[in-house]
Design an enzyme around this catalytic site. Structure first.
Site: not given
Lengths: 422, 422, 422, 422
Positions: A16, A95, A124, A180
């Site tokens: 990606d 994050r 996210d 994922s």
């Protein structure tokens, strides 16, 4: 400054973000690829090679593991942070740590843009961008998966493959797993794909950080964990005498022993900030041990009423962290307050790990408010039992008044004033 | 009415309350002995015989087990009630149930007094008396362990033995365990004695309701639990097909299977209402399973924001229950509100029990707000990812303003107005 | 140490505590009389003379006015402390300040006892004693109005008069007002007597600190109040140019001008800690002005979400203060947190006082988060209105899902799947 | 259904929405103009004529005044709803009421779109749209002031004038005031324009619902307000004997008398949902009276602890209302709970209005928990003062333990174990 076209891309090395790298270049951007080492299992050199091969202006990898543990996970341990009663937020804590590094790179590179490969339905994107906007208010964000020109072009995995082939982007050699995943040293999370059916049991081979409890050792492992100021400062394995003390090593050690004993797996449905429910599977071995151990030493050493207030702050803190508000004024404030509350959270907890379970066995502390003599049933201590009678009667006063009134009302409603059966 | 000298004594059949019975008689009271069957392992007939032999005016035993489950434990399940993050409050839920029966007996017997054998340092005296004062405001309470004339007479166990011998009170045949214990169908609690040292590990032979996880079956047990209105209505054992549906049976069944798999042991220090810290060991097999299962189905079916409010009510509810305020106006109100919140908490949770651990495997519900299509990474659903960008930017606005101001302040403080390094 | 018989008596100079002084002496105590000057209108010299004449061992008067303002009222201003939405707690803030002095005197005089004349139904006994027990854990408290041997002897005012005559205690020269009163520089409170009827209007001549709004000046008085760190640092009278800056003087000045404009009268029913409702009339001129002004500058300068958390802490703080828990671990913690929150609460509020009302006219601050350009309807500022659409749609997502489900359920319940009238 | 191009436009009759009407038609929409009568001072017939003249498909005006009072304002009164401690939310309560009518019209007219003239920086767009999305999940929203094609065309008022001239839209005859305004029967709000400077005093001629306190009558007006279930059911003017009882009339009457006495003006800075601070001036005469009166009767009749919980729900409710979440699951739940809490909020409050101030004079209730005998200083009532001693000592226990520990720590840190200065 944002007039230049330098963008810092949160790069994973995967398909990606490699496609995004090329796509950004095609739009005239100079792309600085950025990776943060938060403890994930990754070949950073291979990623660098790939990025440079695909035309990145630069590749920057920051090892933020120690910072991640000390400045992000530790406040979470102090807070007993947990989202919706179960999720220990391994991704949420990482994050803002990653974003902080990203902003640093932006400023060093003079970049006015950041880009990332997070989807438009997840948390996210929010966590990343809120931290970046906060620390770098003028930044411009490019989130291709939210841009129709991008997501309409790449409707499925096949479209990415074709774009990759056209642009000499190496294709992944291993097949994509049917879910994922996000990994760092605090946890691994799994979602999407076959996990989207909330009643389908997660496959046994999904887990990476933890042994299946069924396959875990038959013998419990006993640990002693020392806390100071609400933070673990020493772990001692009581079976083999191993001792670890520095923050990062200690955390990794708890991951190792916790993982081998099957600690920290959960399967939950949670509420994303965006407003939808999603199903996630998490493995958080070290974090789960510390959550239990810290709670034990905290209750042992902290005043009851102080802790009640601290817990109400913690529950707000957890929401902020989950929603990406780490770099907000309210989160700074709450972190300060929670840290303040930990001044006396100090002592040793003994616990056992066994087949997925954590069992607290005992605790001691130089600062505990626990008073063995006071609580003893055999000694009177500095306590006069007669006082309890007054305490109860004064507490009862309000209740008696309330029930007297209700009775009177009931009686009156039935036209039976003063039936006085009591 | 309280001019008569009839007292209802909460009688256990043990040495303490037998001595109190005789002591009350010696003070001119007519003593109605009262036992509530809340599921404890007790020989009620032997207790009756003993009480009557010791001169009780009457012996009344009420079987309140179904009431206990349906009217006390179920609201606790709906609330996910837990004290100080860990204790499921098996004793706290039982006390107001027992007190309710006691008041009923008082009124039937025309008694103006109640008496009990609870100590002056514990929570139970408070829970008992608050409920009695609330439901029977004129009642007078006799708590011998708070009365100097009693506790100065009975300074140790030996004094009780002597009083017993003098008054033909049968002595216990088994030696007293080196801790005290409270049992009902929800849990068994252990405290005092050797447990008062908070770092001493609890002895292995203390536990009564649960198998040691190490000795629990090697095979996980899979269960399906159906909820309606936040309350379990069916349990299905997926290994052998057993199905139980009525409240009391269902609860006892969960105790049985949970206990055999070692579920629900905790060792904690807690804060008593009276203001001291105490150490307790608890076994709550069925309650622990329901706590996890209910939480799972609740998050699955309930709106996020509604649940946040419900949880803040629950945390208040837990405090009230622990402190004995079941029969207060605030607790009535909160029970009503929590019950209201459970209207859509309906569905089935699948879970496994294994060696002390509960593992949620999946869940489904006709009323869930979970929308598989909406959350899917593969389908767009009725969701426009571009909206997330606006959502984030508006959320960031406040943060940007805050950091801009701080920067300005910092700059000004350093006399470097508009250094503009960003 | 508490084996000696030295007692520090909180002495008011009035009939009650004079009788208590003599009564304590008759019981063999050496009595140190203690008065705190918290700004009440009192003849301290006359009180001293009287105490010594009645046989006090010593008379100690501490002027704690500045301490009262800076260390007790200021934290209250920062917190916007208010009990049950209306009461500014003039008495509650004074008690721990007085108690602190009392403990100081105890230690200096080697006294093991304290005594006071507070009644057994009020809050003040609790506030006094909790602070004393906290700061001096071994202290023994003598509260005659809770001791049967005292209150059964002194059943009415007439009994006090007779005891006074017998013991050469001077009788009050002015008749007692038909209510009781407590005064300090923060407020005067009135309760009891004819005020116990909650529907009877308070008599006009009761008030002492404030002019009747009807008799207040016809011209509004405009003030400017400057705050720093959430605390007033300067008051400027815009009519006559008067400026006051030091804490105590500033507070007294606000009392003066507020009082003359009829500011700060309330008539309320409140809930005492002891569990009963009581009616009180309060005059708090300066405090009411500061409450309004501080709130204005706080909302102007503080981040919205931070303030929400701060307000939830404040509401807990107010309860603690009212209930006498000033010297508790939780109150220390909360004071620290609230103080921290005030770092940027800085600026100037302009307001007018007129006939009992306070009217905020404007405010400015070097640290405000108010951004005139951003909010302007005429300028776009750094804000893209299109973002609001995404913000709203993401916020709506959860609501749409909820109503869709409810509709579906309704439809299904009526057996009318997919009636689709929308 | 949303494939048709019928739009319901929230029409005000003013220049903005008239231009939007024409602009929508130019885009091929059939425009149903919708007005809600929420008590604003408006010539609805003139508006209808204008709308039809400009080519509206239809004009629908719903008189929702009674609904507004009974179903929106009354829950607000029960809640004592107030945003950020000061704002009574007249606009916030009106929006979901207006939106509800709008959705009704959409369904009747088969419209798939709604449009409104709210700006992109305000709260009203959010309140409108959240309610519409909730009640009509498939609706599509057209908010021209957020669409670049619109707001880039109409950059200033002059652009609107020109568009109006080109399209035969009548120009306003009176000049626009230098601020914007929103009016309904609950309040009038003023913001923007010259009010954007937060330190500039609002001009005297701005106010419309209230007399300047300086010009208000010299004589106080005394009122009696009766409440049942937390809602006013009767107002009696004690000066002239006027009595009003039905909801709408009662509310309008309080507006009239409150307005003439200058009640309910505030000048505040508030935090919009969108994240910016804005300055607003509000006039809420009737709402301010009811806020004070309801609070008085509520504290008088409701249990202390119940009210504390109710107030925490109310504070959440106020946030929801301000932010437009009226039609959310959490707001439905909280309204239900608050309504439940009001069962015993019944009685009469007497108060006086005078020159902008509200003075509570007394209250009575058949359901009050106030017990004159219990609280009396002259009667002992059913209360034993000796109990208070035990109550205090048990409450002090935790504080004593805490200070003992701290002392010990301090001593140990200084190497001076057992200095024993106490």
């Amino acid at each position: 400054m944002s007039e230049n076209k330098i963008v810092v891309l949160a790069y994973s090395g995967g398909l990606d973000t490699s496609c995004i790298l090329v796509w950004l270049k095609q739009r005239g951007f100079e792309v600085v690829t950025y990776m943060a080492n938060v403890g994930q299992d990754e070949d950073f050199e291979a990623a660098e090679k790939k990025a440079m091969m695909l035309g990145a202006k630069k590749f920057v990898c920051l090892d933020v593991r120690r910072e991640f543990v000390e400045e992000f996970i530790w406040p979470g341990v102090q807070a007993n942070a947990v989202y919706e009663d179960r999720y220990l937020m391994g991704t949420s804590f990482a994050r803002p740590c990653i974003a902080r590094g990203m902003v640093k790179v932006c400023k060093e590179e003079g970049a006015g843009y950041i880009a990332h490969g997070a989807t438009g339905k997840g948390n996210d994107q929010i966590r990343f961008e809120l931290s970046c906007y906060a620390l770098y208010p003028q930044v411009k964000v490019i989130a291709p998966w939210r841009m129709p020109e991008f997501y309409e072009k790449f409707r499925g995995r096949q479209d990415l493959f074709e774009f990759a082939k056209e642009n000499n982007i190496p294709l992944p050699v291993t097949p994509k797993s049917p879910w994922s995943m996000d990994a760092n040293l605090m946890h691994i999370s799994f979602e999407s794909g076959i996990l989207e059916d909330p009643k389908a049991e997660a496959p046994k081979d999904l887990y990476l950080m933890t042994t299946d409890p069924k396959d875990a050792p038959e013998q419990p492992l006993r640990l002693e964990i020392d806390f100071k100021h609400g933070v673990p400062v020493k772990v001692k394995n009581l079976e083999d005498g191993t001792v670890v003390t520095s923050a990062l090593e200690l955390y990794l050690y708890l991951n190792k022993v916790g993982g081998s004993h099957g600690i920290g797996r959960i399967d939950i449905v949670e509420n994303r900030f965006i407003g939808m429910k999603s199903r996630g599977i998490y493995e958080t071995p070290g974090g789960t041990i510390l959550f239990q151990a810290h709670m034990d030493i905290e209750v042992f050493t902290m005043d009851r009423e102080l802790r009640k207030i601290k817990q109400s702050l913690s529950s707000k803190f957890s929401d902020m962290v989950y929603r990406g508000f780490w770099d907000s004024p309210e989160c700074e404030f709450v972190r300060h307050c929670i840290d303040k509350s930990q001044e006396c959270v100090e002592g040793t907890v003994t616990l056992a790990l066994y087949k997925g379970g954590i069992y607290i066995l005992g605790r001691e502390s130089p600062l505990s408010l626990y008073n063995e003599e006071l609580v003893s049933m055999d000694v009177q201590g500095n306590y006069d039992p007669i006082d309890a009678g007054g305490f109860i009667k004064v507490n009862a006063l309000r209740l008696q008044e309330y029930h007297r009134l209700r009775k009177k009302m009931g009686a009156e409603q039935n036209g039976k004033l003063g039936t006085g059966d009591q």
